[in-house]
Scaffold this active site. Sequence first.
Site, short mmCIF file in Angstrom:
data_model
loop_
_atom_site.label_atom_id
_atom_site.label_comp_id
_atom_site.label_asym_id
_atom_site.label_seq_id
_atom_site.Cartn_x
_atom_site.Cartn_y
_atom_site.Cartn_z
N LYS A 112 0.84 -1.20 0.00
CA LYS A 112 0.00 0.00 0.00
C LYS A 112 0.87 1.24 0.00
O LYS A 112 1.86 1.33 0.74
CB LYS A 112 -0.93 0.02 1.22
CG LYS A 112 -1.86 1.25 1.25
CD LYS A 112 -2.96 1.11 2.29
CE LYS A 112 -2.48 1.35 3.71
NZ LYS A 112 -2.05 2.77 3.93
N GLU A 181 -9.56 7.69 3.12
CA GLU A 181 -9.57 8.03 4.54
C GLU A 181 -10.06 9.45 4.77
O GLU A 181 -9.64 10.39 4.09
CB GLU A 181 -8.17 7.87 5.13
CG GLU A 181 -8.08 8.20 6.61
CD GLU A 181 -6.76 7.81 7.24
OE1 GLU A 181 -6.58 8.14 8.43
OE2 GLU A 181 -5.92 7.19 6.57
#
Length: 264
Positions: A112, A181
């Site tokens: 990631k 997010e």
Amino acid sequence: MSKVTTSTLMKFKQEGKKFTALTAYDASFAAAFDSEGVDVLLVGDSLGMVLQGHEDTLPVTVQDIAYHTRCVRRGISRALLIADLPFMSYATVEQTMTTATALMQAGANMVKLEGGEWLLESVKKLTERGVPVCAHIGLTPQSVHVFGGFKVQGRDADNAQRILNEAKALEAAGAQLLVIECIPASLAKAITEALSIPVIGIGAGKDTDGQILVMHDVLGISSGYIPRFSKNYLKQTGEIRAAVRAFIDEVADGSFPGPEHTFN
């Protein structure tokens, strides 16, 4: 239970089945989360804050992530294991290749990385070389000083459009999974519907394909700042495995995240 792969997550998205993800940093907790049915485990650079006691994630090294990835790998048999690329370990395409190699060799199934369009070439090269990529946009903690703190992103029209464009571009470059997010729920829903790849939310409302939380927040053992989007499941269950099951169940039935965990 059969092993979770990127194809499994794609099938979940197509079927409308919500899935769960948690951070993990050692074999024991990872084994517990894995056996209870958490689909994705992330060795996150959040370890810099929750394990090492730093104010942010910036001091975390590739060696730190590789060590904890090896630990988690030994504890699991089912979950998809993702490893974070730490701050400034993927500033160039060549550096990205070196870092990703180290983490895949440590046992990760996927890496990631945080950022938008500047990452497209790296995402493309990783994918071409057989490294599955999870992209992370919205509030990217490694850029906390650029943002002026841990703040919600995409609240105005221009930034919302930019984030949506980034999501589409990262998918086109080859990303197989996306984390978003701290963005408004409406934007998260638009991104999830616009993309064919699975989208995992954290502080992004309930309409994403999956939800991720930091294990320390789920178990109520975080010190200092507690994010609004988190929930202490241990407080309501009194037992670690029961807390994990409650998280899985509430994501599955859509009761988590609730309005109190969501930004508009």
